[in-house]
Scaffold this motif. Structure first.
Motif, PDB file in Angstrom:
ATOM      1  N   THR A 151      74.271 -28.309  32.845  1.00 37.24           N
ATOM      2  CA  THR A 151      75.420 -29.204  32.637  1.00 37.24           C
ATOM      3  C   THR A 151      74.989 -30.661  32.585  1.00 37.24           C
ATOM      4  O   THR A 151      75.836 -31.548  32.493  1.00 37.24           O
ATOM      5  N   ASN A 152      73.682 -30.915  32.652  1.00 36.23           N
ATOM      6  CA  ASN A 152      73.166 -32.284  32.614  1.00 36.23           C
ATOM      7  C   ASN A 152      72.974 -32.697  31.158  1.00 36.23           C
ATOM      8  O   ASN A 152      72.091 -32.184  30.471  1.00 36.23           O
ATOM      9  N   PRO A 153      73.775 -33.630  30.645  1.00 35.52           N
ATOM     10  CA  PRO A 153      73.696 -33.956  29.208  1.00 35.52           C
ATOM     11  C   PRO A 153      72.357 -34.562  28.796  1.00 35.52           C
ATOM     12  O   PRO A 153      71.856 -34.275  27.712  1.00 35.52           O
ATOM     13  N   LYS A 154      71.762 -35.402  29.647  1.00 36.76           N
ATOM     14  CA  LYS A 154      70.481 -36.006  29.284  1.00 36.76           C
ATOM     15  C   LYS A 154      69.372 -34.955  29.260  1.00 36.76           C
ATOM     16  O   LYS A 154      68.497 -34.982  28.387  1.00 36.76           O
ATOM     17  N   LEU A 187      66.083 -31.017  25.941  1.00 35.92           N
ATOM     18  CA  LEU A 187      65.872 -29.585  25.723  1.00 35.92           C
ATOM     19  C   LEU A 187      66.143 -29.200  24.270  1.00 35.92           C
ATOM     20  O   LEU A 187      65.333 -28.503  23.631  1.00 35.92           O
ATOM     21  N   THR A 188      67.262 -29.637  23.719  1.00 31.32           N
ATOM     22  CA  THR A 188      67.590 -29.280  22.333  1.00 31.32           C
ATOM     23  C   THR A 188      66.626 -29.932  21.351  1.00 31.32           C
ATOM     24  O   THR A 188      66.342 -29.370  20.293  1.00 31.32           O
ATOM     25  N   ASP A 189      66.108 -31.111  21.712  1.00 35.68           N
ATOM     26  CA  ASP A 189      65.117 -31.741  20.841  1.00 35.68           C
ATOM     27  C   ASP A 189      63.816 -30.940  20.843  1.00 35.68           C
ATOM     28  O   ASP A 189      63.168 -30.791  19.800  1.00 35.68           O
ATOM     29  N   CYS A 190      63.426 -30.411  21.999  1.00 35.19           N
ATOM     30  CA  CYS A 190      62.246 -29.543  22.062  1.00 35.19           C
ATOM     31  C   CYS A 190      62.445 -28.297  21.197  1.00 35.19           C
ATOM     32  O   CYS A 190      61.555 -27.899  20.438  1.00 35.19           O
ATOM     33  N   PRO A 244      72.582 -19.705  19.540  1.00 37.87           N
ATOM     34  CA  PRO A 244      73.632 -20.353  18.738  1.00 37.87           C
ATOM     35  C   PRO A 244      74.965 -20.485  19.469  1.00 37.87           C
ATOM     36  O   PRO A 244      75.636 -21.521  19.372  1.00 37.87           O
ATOM     37  N   GLN A 245      75.347 -19.462  20.216  1.00 37.53           N
ATOM     38  CA  GLN A 245      76.602 -19.539  20.963  1.00 37.53           C
ATOM     39  C   GLN A 245      76.552 -20.645  22.014  1.00 37.53           C
ATOM     40  O   GLN A 245      77.516 -21.386  22.204  1.00 37.53           O
ATOM     41  N   GLN A 246      75.408 -20.754  22.714  1.00 37.36           N
ATOM     42  CA  GLN A 246      75.270 -21.797  23.726  1.00 37.36           C
ATOM     43  C   GLN A 246      75.335 -23.188  23.097  1.00 37.36           C
ATOM     44  O   GLN A 246      75.946 -24.113  23.650  1.00 37.36           O
ATOM     45  N   LEU A 247      74.717 -23.338  21.957  1.00 40.51           N
ATOM     46  CA  LEU A 247      74.719 -24.640  21.284  1.00 40.51           C
ATOM     47  C   LEU A 247      76.119 -25.017  20.818  1.00 40.51           C
ATOM     48  O   LEU A 247      76.521 -26.190  20.912  1.00 40.51           O
ATOM     49  N   LEU A 248      76.867 -24.049  20.328  1.00 40.12           N
ATOM     50  CA  LEU A 248      78.243 -24.331  19.909  1.00 40.12           C
ATOM     51  C   LEU A 248      79.107 -24.704  21.116  1.00 40.12           C
ATOM     52  O   LEU A 248      79.995 -25.559  21.009  1.00 40.12           O
ATOM     53  N   ARG A 249      78.833 -24.067  22.249  1.00 37.72           N
ATOM     54  CA  ARG A 249      79.565 -24.414  23.473  1.00 37.72           C
ATOM     55  C   ARG A 249      79.275 -25.863  23.874  1.00 37.72           C
ATOM     56  O   ARG A 249      80.190 -26.627  24.223  1.00 37.72           O
ATOM     57  N   ILE A 250      78.007 -26.244  23.815  1.00 38.08           N
ATOM     58  CA  ILE A 250      77.634 -27.625  24.130  1.00 38.08           C
ATOM     59  C   ILE A 250      78.328 -28.590  23.171  1.00 38.08           C
ATOM     60  O   ILE A 250      78.869 -29.625  23.579  1.00 38.08           O
ATOM     61  N   LEU A 251      78.322 -28.238  21.900  1.00 37.41           N
ATOM     62  CA  LEU A 251      78.921 -29.098  20.884  1.00 37.41           C
ATOM     63  C   LEU A 251      80.414 -29.290  21.127  1.00 37.41           C
ATOM     64  O   LEU A 251      80.972 -30.364  20.865  1.00 37.41           O
ATOM     65  N   GLU A 252      81.037 -28.277  21.633  1.00 41.74           N
ATOM     66  CA  GLU A 252      82.480 -28.328  21.849  1.00 41.74           C
ATOM     67  C   GLU A 252      82.853 -29.100  23.109  1.00 41.74           C
ATOM     68  O   GLU A 252      83.944 -29.693  23.176  1.00 41.74           O
TER      69      GLU A 252
END
Length: 742
Positions: free
Chosen positions: A251-254, A259-262, A283-291
């Motif tokens: 839940t830490n955005p920074k 992590l996503t850049d890696c 992909p599901q986790q990334l969409l959750r983050i995006l939302e």
């Protein structure tokens, strides 16, 4: 200043002499004492001013030698800073630089001397001692000079050994992870860590229960990925990708931004990594983050990773099933930055060829049409590409574009982007889609004329300025526009017939040169595609009597007849027979056709396996037989009847050829309008990890499903679709996707 003091002294001495003459020696003595005090004060103020400007730290409480610093300056140079004032700033910078150099050298020397003892303590059997040594090393590593002294192979091996010790406590692990992160901020430290085998250790530390250890380890891996090219393979070999995907639930955005850049650097141009991310529910986790997040940097890194993943066909389907289109659409309404908006549009473009069956896309289509008016090239090219794909074989989306004034927006896009092929081609493809096969198609065809769009479109038929994919799509669009009778005269006035005839001759000559091996041009376009497109467009244009005269005067009829013979394929034969079927309605054209001695060939085509070819051939023969003797006409009628009535029910239902319609006078057996050019999704050019490519279109009466290679053939006679294996002609090799980091 000395001159000023001297003048003041003389002045005061003169005053003292006059006073003495009146009041006696006591007054003279007091005045001289006052003058001496003032001279001393002025001299001290000068020295102190210089000292205060260059060495302010030597003054205590604002005074020196008991003199007040409030003494005003005696130097005035027209309001400009004095020489002392000009010297004060650079002298302070020089002094600070000297101090820094001294401290830097001292830090490096002290660290170098203490290093052997710190290494010994780091590997002490007492976990507390080792932990304290690790914290000291971490403190030293935060300074640049000390960090350079720590960047040695011995130090790296000592750190690995200490953190691998089963007795190491949390303090030791935290300190060593911090040291490794600090060392990764310099090129020398990165190289030593990579060569020393630190990557497997860092990957293992991603499983740590200590949050700071995980943060330090991931940040160090991030620096390695950024600066050491070979680090990617080593991280993958150690299973780092799987562990990184497992950390997406943070839940830490920074932390998530790093992590996503890696993951982006690992997945870029690597299908194996994409499969790993997909299988790990990435992909599901990334969409959750995006939302959920509103942190701009995290939005950017997440969408950049999704842009890379959305090229994979299997991940496309997963993302679409998880409501990704609407999640991305929300980001477009209030984007945090232009780069986030561009990434979202590129993802939607990659997904759009598989999202064509989605419902409730009216708001997205309206938004995309509005984005066509922006000045950003990437935004416009992505938006028009999405519109092109979403309108392929989707009548509802076609109507939504037309009703949202999309025709005007697309024509303006064509005009504004006349020199940018990445915009032109999808815009032309989108116009081709919305001008055929839906209830508002005629409205769209007329709207192009109303906004004066016919001339800009016809101007694209220039091989010296535009690529063949654009020309091919433009020919298809002109064919659809010609379906509106109101457009035929305007198309004639714009010179479209002459340009199509020129392209027809050029493509035929090129095919003659290439026989028997037909070459691809512009990676996936074939010259027989261009030839077929030109003939098909002229077929529709020839419905107008004046247009038939122009085609006749351009001496195209002999070429049309020649296309009935091998080596022309069935599609070209059908197109050539269709245009001859229209031209034969003109008596002079009919005479020219008959002079080509093609009656025997047309009779053979009555038995063609392609019902469209057979029907057109029959219509031409009937018209040619109008002025022939009764015996010849009767014999021809019997041949035609035998050939065409192989499927009487089909013929009756689709062409109105009831018994008795074949007879003495000519009756066109192909009632109604030949089908328009079917929608063809642009080649995923639109589906790329970075930027775009070019479109793919089939100019035969084929239907390409909303996918890259699935082909469907539509029979001109039956009007129904049946799936057939794609031929090498209808399914040219697609241009390979390539990664582009924008």
């Amino acid at each position: 200043m000395e001159y000023e003091s001297y003048q003041m002294s003389n002045s005061m001495n003169g005053y003292s002499h006059r006073t003495h003459s009146r009041n006696g020696g006591m007054d003279e003595y007091m005045m001289q004492e006052h003058i001496d005090s003032m001279n001393a004060q002025l001299s001290s103020t000068r020295a102190q001013r210089i000292r205060a400007a260059i060495f302010p730290e030597t003054l205590e409480d604002g005074t020196s030698d008991g003199l007040s610093l409030s003494m005003p300056s005696t130097q005035f140079v027209n309001g400009q800073p004095t020489a002392v004032q000009k010297l004060s700033e650079p002298s302070q910078l020089l002094k600070n630089a000297v101090i820094d150099i001294i401290n830097y050298k001292e830090d490096a020397e002290i660290t170098e001397k203490a290093l052997p003892e710190l290494i010994r303590l780091l590997n002490d059997d007492d976990p507390i001692v080792a932990g304290q040594a690790a914290l000291i090393l971490h403190t030293l590593a935060k300074k640049e000079a000390s960090r350079l002294a720590l960047s040695t192979p011995q130090m790296i091996q000592a750190l690995i050994q200490a953190i691998s010790n089963p007795r190491a406590n949390d303090e030791t692990r935290r300190g060593i992870a911090g040291v490794l992160y600090c060392l990764s901020q310099q090129k020398q430290g990165l190289l030593l860590m990579f060569k020393g085998g630190v990557i497997p250790l860092l990957v293992r530390l991603l499983d740590s229960s200590i949050e700071s250890v995980v943060n330090y380890s991931l940040s160090t891996l991030h620096n390695l990925l950024l600066h050491i090219e070979q680090a990617k393979l080593e991280i993958l070999r150690c299973g780092g990708c799987q562990k990184m995907v497992g950390l997406l639930n943070s839940t830490n955005p920074k932390f998530l931004a790093i992590l996503t850049d890696c993951l982006h650097m690992l997945a870029f141009n690597n299908e194996e990594v994409k499969i790993i991310i997909e299988s790990s529910n990435g992909p599901q986790q990334l969409l959750r983050i995006l939302e959920l997040t509103d942190y701009e940097k995290l939005l950017w890194t997440t969408t950049r990773l999704l842009r890379v993943l959305s090229v994979s066909p299997s991940i496309k389907l997963v993302m679409i099933s998880k409501n990704s289109v609407h999640i991305l659409e929300k980001q477009l309404y209030d984007p945090k930055s232009l780069r986030v908006q561009q990434n979202c549009l590129q993802i939607l473009r990659n997904l759009s060829d598989q999202a064509v069956k989605l419902e409730n896309l009216d708001s997205l289509i309206q938004l995309l049409i509005e984005l066509l008016q922006t000045n950003d090239l990437i935004t416009v090219s992505c938006s028009v590409g999405i519109i092109s794909n979403l309108t392929c074989n989707n009548q509802y989306n076609k109507m939504a574009v037309v009703q949202s004034n999309g025709v005007n927006a697309l024509i303006n896009t064509v005009i504004q982007g006349h020199d940018k092929e990445e915009i032109l081609e999808p815009a032309i493809c989108a116009l081709r889609h919305i001008t055929s096969r839906h209830s508002h198609a005629s409205e769209a065809q007329d709207a192009v004329r109303h906004v004066n769009g016919l001339l800009p479109i016809v101007d694209l038929l220039n091989p010296s300025l535009y690529s063949w994919p654009i020309i091919k799509s433009t020919i298809s669009l002109i064919r659809n526009l010609a379906l509106s009778p109101n457009n035929l005269s305007v198309l004639r006035e714009t010179g479209s017939i002459q340009k199509l005839a020129q392209l027809l001759v050029r493509s035929h000559q090129e095919l003659q040169r290439q026989q028997p091996n037909i070459e691809l041009i512009d990676n996936y376009i074939r010259m027989d595609d261009i030839l077929e497109a030109c003939v098909s467009a002229l077929h529709i244009i020839a419905k107008d009597q004046q247009n038939r005269i122009i085609i006749r005067d351009l001496d195209c009829i002999p070429l049309f007849v020649r296309l009935l013979y091998p080596p022309s394929n069935v599609a070209i034969q059908r197109a050539a027979a269709g245009v001859l079927c229209e031209l034969v309605n003109d008596r002079l054209c009919a005479d020219i056709i008959e002079q080509q001695n093609c009656t025997q060939k047309l009779t053979e085509l009555l038995k063609s396996n392609d019902e469209g070819v057979a029907t057109y051939a029959a219509a031409i023969l009937f018209r040619l037989s109008d002025d022939k003797p009764y015996d010849m006409k009767n014999r021809l009628s019997q041949d035609v009847t035998t050939a065409l009535y192989r499927d009487e029910h089909l013929m009756t239902n689709h062409y109105g050829l009831a018994n008795g319609s074949v007879g003495g006078s000519y009756s066109n057996p192909y009632r109604g309008t030949p089908p328009p050019i079917h929608d063809v999704p642009t080649m995923n050019y639109y589906a790329s990890e970075g930027a775009g490519g070019s479109g793919l279109g089939s100019l035969m009466d084929n239907q390409v499903l909303v996918g890259d290679r699935d082909m469907m053939q539509a029979s001109p006679r039956s009007g129904t679709h049946r799936q057939t294996p794609p031929s090498s002609h209808n399914n040219p090799q697609m241009a390979a996707w390539f990664d582009t980091d924008l």
